[in-house]
Design a protein around this motif. Structure first.
Motif, PDB file in Angstrom:
ATOM      1  N   TYR A   1      26.690  31.299  49.814  1.00 60.54           N
ATOM      2  CA  TYR A   1      28.056  31.753  49.511  1.00 60.54           C
ATOM      3  C   TYR A   1      28.632  30.967  48.332  1.00 60.54           C
ATOM      4  O   TYR A   1      29.202  31.553  47.412  1.00 60.54           O
TER       5      TYR A   1
ATOM      6  N   ILE B   1      24.458  36.974  53.703  1.00 65.73           N
ATOM      7  CA  ILE B   1      25.049  35.715  53.245  1.00 65.73           C
ATOM      8  C   ILE B   1      24.557  34.582  54.152  1.00 65.73           C
ATOM      9  O   ILE B   1      24.666  34.674  55.379  1.00 65.73           O
TER      10      ILE B   1
ATOM     11  N   TYR C   1      25.943  37.900  57.934  1.00 65.20           N
ATOM     12  CA  TYR C   1      26.060  36.530  57.446  1.00 65.20           C
ATOM     13  C   TYR C   1      25.552  35.593  58.530  1.00 65.20           C
ATOM     14  O   TYR C   1      25.539  35.923  59.720  1.00 65.20           O
TER      15      TYR C   1
END
Length: 376
Positions: free
Chosen positions: A63, A88, A109
């Motif tokens: 990120y 992510i 993520y």
């Protein structure tokens, strides 16, 4: 990375500025025995170049990167129209940023302290992406099938109308002409016949011949209505009158004006809609009266045919063999209109609506004396 021939090779583009974290990702995937190939990039330029190559199945992005974020990389892929699963992987992304990323289309993520779940997250992202792509392909195939079906329906309708016109012409030129000639000859013979029995037979033959002439004219009108040359209002009124005479059901025709500026193709669609609706009334409705409302107000042609019969159930409206209604809907769509059918225990209404695109003339409503009161 070790290769396992029994598993699909997953090519991962890893956007990461830390060589240590890259090594941890390789180790985590190695432990999970995922058959994968990692390509490491740490700048947006390298990321764009690798992404454009089309050689990768999934993006795994940190990120926080020097001068940009993983979401900046996601935007690069999104703006270039590249559909690729995007995960992510961050040390501290924060709940707000994570929710925003998911809303913007990121596949998933994962926090770096949950690296043991990385292979599972990647597999799930790949599965979701493949499912979405399969759905997109299916939707595209369905849209193409519908387009081709609509083109076929349009071709069939055009062919049917042409065939109707040809049959009507043959009836008029051959059958109609022959019947008229026979009638003249029989009338000549009848005028010169003095025997009562012979004259009675001649009168009966002439009566049957007149019935055949009337039937041929009615068939010609149904096949190719020349009355449309006098306008849609006149055609619908004739349709209602002939239906009333043929079935004995009371028909009331209302119109917003005596003349309506309606394109020829729309006129034909409206006429066929009224014709099919009246046919259904005669076959199924068990009605005693029919109302036909024809309007061109506010730039929209509206035709409504309603009866006071027993109505239709929802299953009857949806049944697979309702080809008449399906054909009417196809016709309506071809002139950018739509067809609605509503029914209850108190009757059925078929409503056709077609935008006239400014071609319709303003309606100065003129009441006809026959429009007053109940059904006539």
């Amino acid at each position: 990375m070790p290769e396992h021939t029994d598993k699909r090779l997953v090519r991962i583009l890893h956007l990461e500025d830390s060589r240590v974290d890259h090594a941890l990702v390789k180790f985590a995937l190695q432990r999970s025995q995922m058959n994968c190939q990692l390509t490491l990039v740490d700048t947006l330029d390298d990321f764009r170049r690798e992404l454009a190559s089309g050689q990768h199945d999934l993006v795994l992005a940190d990120y926080h990167l020097p001068g940009f974020t993983g979401m900046d990389a996601w935007e690069q892929a999104h703006q270039n129209g590249i559909d690729i699963p995007f995960v992510i992987l961050s040390g501290a992304i924060g709940e707000t940023a994570a929710v925003d990323a998911m809303h913007r289309g990121v596949s998933d993520y994962l926090l770096k302290d949950s690296m043991n779940r990385l292979s599972h997250v990647i597999e799930r992202a790949l599965e979701v992406s493949e499912t979405r792509r399969a759905k997109a392909r299916a939707d595209a195939e369905l849209a193409d099938s519908r387009r081709r079906l609509a083109e076929l329906a349009e071709h069939l309708q055009t062919s049917i109308e042409q065939e109707r016109a040809d049959i009507a012409r043959e009836i008029h030129d051959d059958i109609g002409g022959a019947l008229a000639a026979v009638k003249l000859d029989l009338s000549w013979v009848a005028r010169r016949t003095v025997e009562a029995d012979m004259r009675q037979h001649m009168d009966t033959a002439l009566e049957m011949l007149q019935h055949a002439l009337g039937a041929s004219q009615r068939i010609m009108m149904n096949l190719r209505p020349p009355i449309l040359d006098q306008g849609l209002v006149a055609a619908v009124q004739w349709l209602g009158t002939s239906f009333e005479q043929r079935t004995g059901l009371r028909v009331h025709v209302r119109r917003s004006s005596e003349q309506m500026d309606v394109p020829r193709d729309v006129q034909l669609v409206a006429y066929r809609t009224a014709q099919e609706a009246l046919t259904n009334v005669a076959k199924h409705a068990h009605a005693s009266a029919v109302e036909i409302d024809l309007s061109d107000r506010e730039g929209v042609l509206t035709l409504e045919v309603s009866d006071n019969g027993r109505g239709m159930s929802a299953d009857a409206l949806r049944k697979a063999k309702s080809f008449g209604l399906l054909g009417l809907k196809e016709r309506a769509e071809k002139v950018n209109g739509w067809l609605d059918v509503s029914s209850s225990g108190r009757g059925t209404s078929v409503i056709l609506s077609v935008p006239l695109g400014g071609s319709g003339t303003p309606s100065n409503h003129q009441e006809d004396p026959h429009d007053q009161g109940d059904f006539v």
